[in-house]
Scaffold this active site. Structure first.
Site, mmCIF file in Angstrom:
data_model
loop_
_atom_site.group_PDB
_atom_site.id
_atom_site.type_symbol
_atom_site.label_atom_id
_atom_site.label_comp_id
_atom_site.label_asym_id
_atom_site.label_seq_id
_atom_site.Cartn_x
_atom_site.Cartn_y
_atom_site.Cartn_z
ATOM 1 N N HIS A 128 0.855 -1.187 0.000
ATOM 2 C CA HIS A 128 0.000 0.000 0.000
ATOM 3 C C HIS A 128 0.890 1.235 0.000
ATOM 4 O O HIS A 128 2.117 1.139 0.114
ATOM 5 C CB HIS A 128 -0.946 0.002 1.201
ATOM 6 C CG HIS A 128 -2.134 -0.893 1.037
ATOM 7 N ND1 HIS A 128 -3.119 -0.648 0.104
ATOM 8 C CD2 HIS A 128 -2.477 -2.048 1.681
ATOM 9 C CE1 HIS A 128 -4.037 -1.591 0.184
ATOM 10 N NE2 HIS A 128 -3.670 -2.458 1.117
ATOM 11 N N ASP A 158 -0.236 7.173 -3.361
ATOM 12 C CA ASP A 158 -1.423 6.923 -4.171
ATOM 13 C C ASP A 158 -1.734 8.063 -5.136
ATOM 14 O O ASP A 158 -1.949 7.834 -6.330
ATOM 15 C CB ASP A 158 -2.642 6.710 -3.266
ATOM 16 C CG ASP A 158 -2.721 5.301 -2.711
ATOM 17 O OD1 ASP A 158 -1.940 4.444 -3.160
ATOM 18 O OD2 ASP A 158 -3.555 5.060 -1.826
#
Length: 382
Positions: A128, A158
């Site tokens: 992540h 992200d």
């Protein structure tokens, strides 16, 4: 007025986070993005909660159905780009990898969003945002002296190093395809993108102007004039008075201009100066300090919550936040003077526009009906 990407057609294989954000940016800028996502319950007309899915229609399609794969390849034949955010090899196993898609359309730009990239020792590992920015070196310097690094939400990996870099890569490759007629694959990895965001930090390291010590440098909370201070009411103000004249304005505003203080750039004195500044800032509330420094060059701003930011006069004047279908949200950015972007629609429930969107992309009604009967499509029948 149409956005600057009017006429660009993009097929989006639905995913989470950075790839949808890239497609949101492109759709807000006028691109015709067709979001393909797995069938679910019969969608309602109510907007979906995920704002990253705005400005584009949703088509419910079963990627494990052979008829759906053939449909997508036909859509690709008339598209300018395809975006997918799957783990390496998954699109290939579905029959939708770069070779299959570029075989249908040699001018296609094929955008791929992953954490580690399409190759390398970690390419097939899970992860992540926090993992990707840890490996790129971006997480290391975010935090205070003597403390562990602090995850900056999921903004750096992200969205900054991921979605924004993918949108940039797609746009650059689209320009190349327009002039050359040849498409290509855009391999956007969050490790690469967050490393790119660290370019200035590497410049300062190379020049000897910063160190790897956390919370000890000019822009990482080491300096007393680039710091966040708590105010009397438990809120905070942000101070960024780097240049000498801005620093002088800050000292004046704090009532410290007459004191015998260390030189601004004397880093040995920074901890003591932070304590001095902190004691002064605790004497007034956040809003009192905001009013006190208004119109000065001290570079002091209130630290606003996301909800407060929507109502700040500057953001209101610029229309930074807009309301669509009853939900206030960040508006399109950046701004274009001649072809402004716009949120063309709220995010849809998955499959809400299956039939209407496919018809608009040139798929015959008979084929849509047959695919729906076979289970390849879901969504709302017209």
């Amino acid at each position: 007025m149409p956005g600057p990407l009017e006429g660009i057609r993009i097929v989006e294989l639905a995913g989470l986070g950075p790839a949808p954000y890239a497609c949101m940016l492109l759709a807000d800028a006028g691109a015709d993005v067709l979001r393909l996502e797995r069938p679910g319950p019969t969608p309602t007309a109510a907007p979906h909660w995920d704002l990253l899915n705005r400005s584009r229609p949703s088509v419910a399609v079963d990627l494990k159905h052979p008829g759906a794969i053939e449909l997508i390849l036909d859509l690709v034949a008339g598209a300018d780009a395809l975006v997918e955010g799957m783990r390496p090899g998954v699109a290939e196993r579905l029959g939708l990898g770069p070779d299959a898609c570029l075989g249908r359309n040699q001018g296609l730009v094929y955008g791929r969003m992953t954490g580690w990239g399409q190759d390398g020792p970690l390419a097939n590992d899970v992860g992540h945002d926090i993992d990707y920015i840890a490996l790129s070196g971006a997480l290391w310097g975010i935090g205070r002296a003597g403390e562990r690094p602090v995850p900056p939400m999921n903004l750096v990996g992200d969205f900054g190093g991921g979605g924004m870099l993918l949108a940039f890569g797609l746009t650059a490759a689209l320009l190349s395809a327009r002039s050359s007629g040849a498409g290509q694959v855009v391999d956007a990895a969050m490790t690469d993108g967050s490393a790119s965001l660290m370019t200035m930090a590497h410049s300062l390291l190379a020049a000897g102007l910063s160190s790897e010590l956390r919370g000890a440098n000019l822009l990482d909370s080491g300096a007393h004039f680039y710091e966040v201070y708590e105010t009397k009411d438990g809120r905070f103000v942000a101070v960024g008075a780097i240049e000498p004249r801005f620093y002088a304005a800050l000292l004046e505003g704090l009532g410290l201009e007459g004191e015998a203080l260390a030189s601004q750039m004397d880093s040995a004195a920074w901890p003591a100066m932070k304590e001095r500044f902190a004691s002064v800032f605790k004497e007034r509330t956040r809003d009192e300090w905001t009013a006190h420094f208004a119109g000065t060059e001290a570079c002091v701003a209130p630290v606003l919550s996301p909800l407060e930011a929507r109502d700040h006069p500057h953001n209101v004047a610029r229309g930074t936040f807009v309301e669509v279908a009853g939900v206030r949200q960040p508006g399109p950015a950046p701004r274009f003077s001649r072809t402004p972007g716009a949120i063309s629609s709220p995010p849809e429930q998955p499959g809400r526009s299956t039939e209407s969107a496919l018809l608009r992309w040139g798929v015959a009604r008979e084929r849509i009906d047959a695919l729906r009967a076979s289970g390849a499509l879901g969504g709302v029948p017209a």
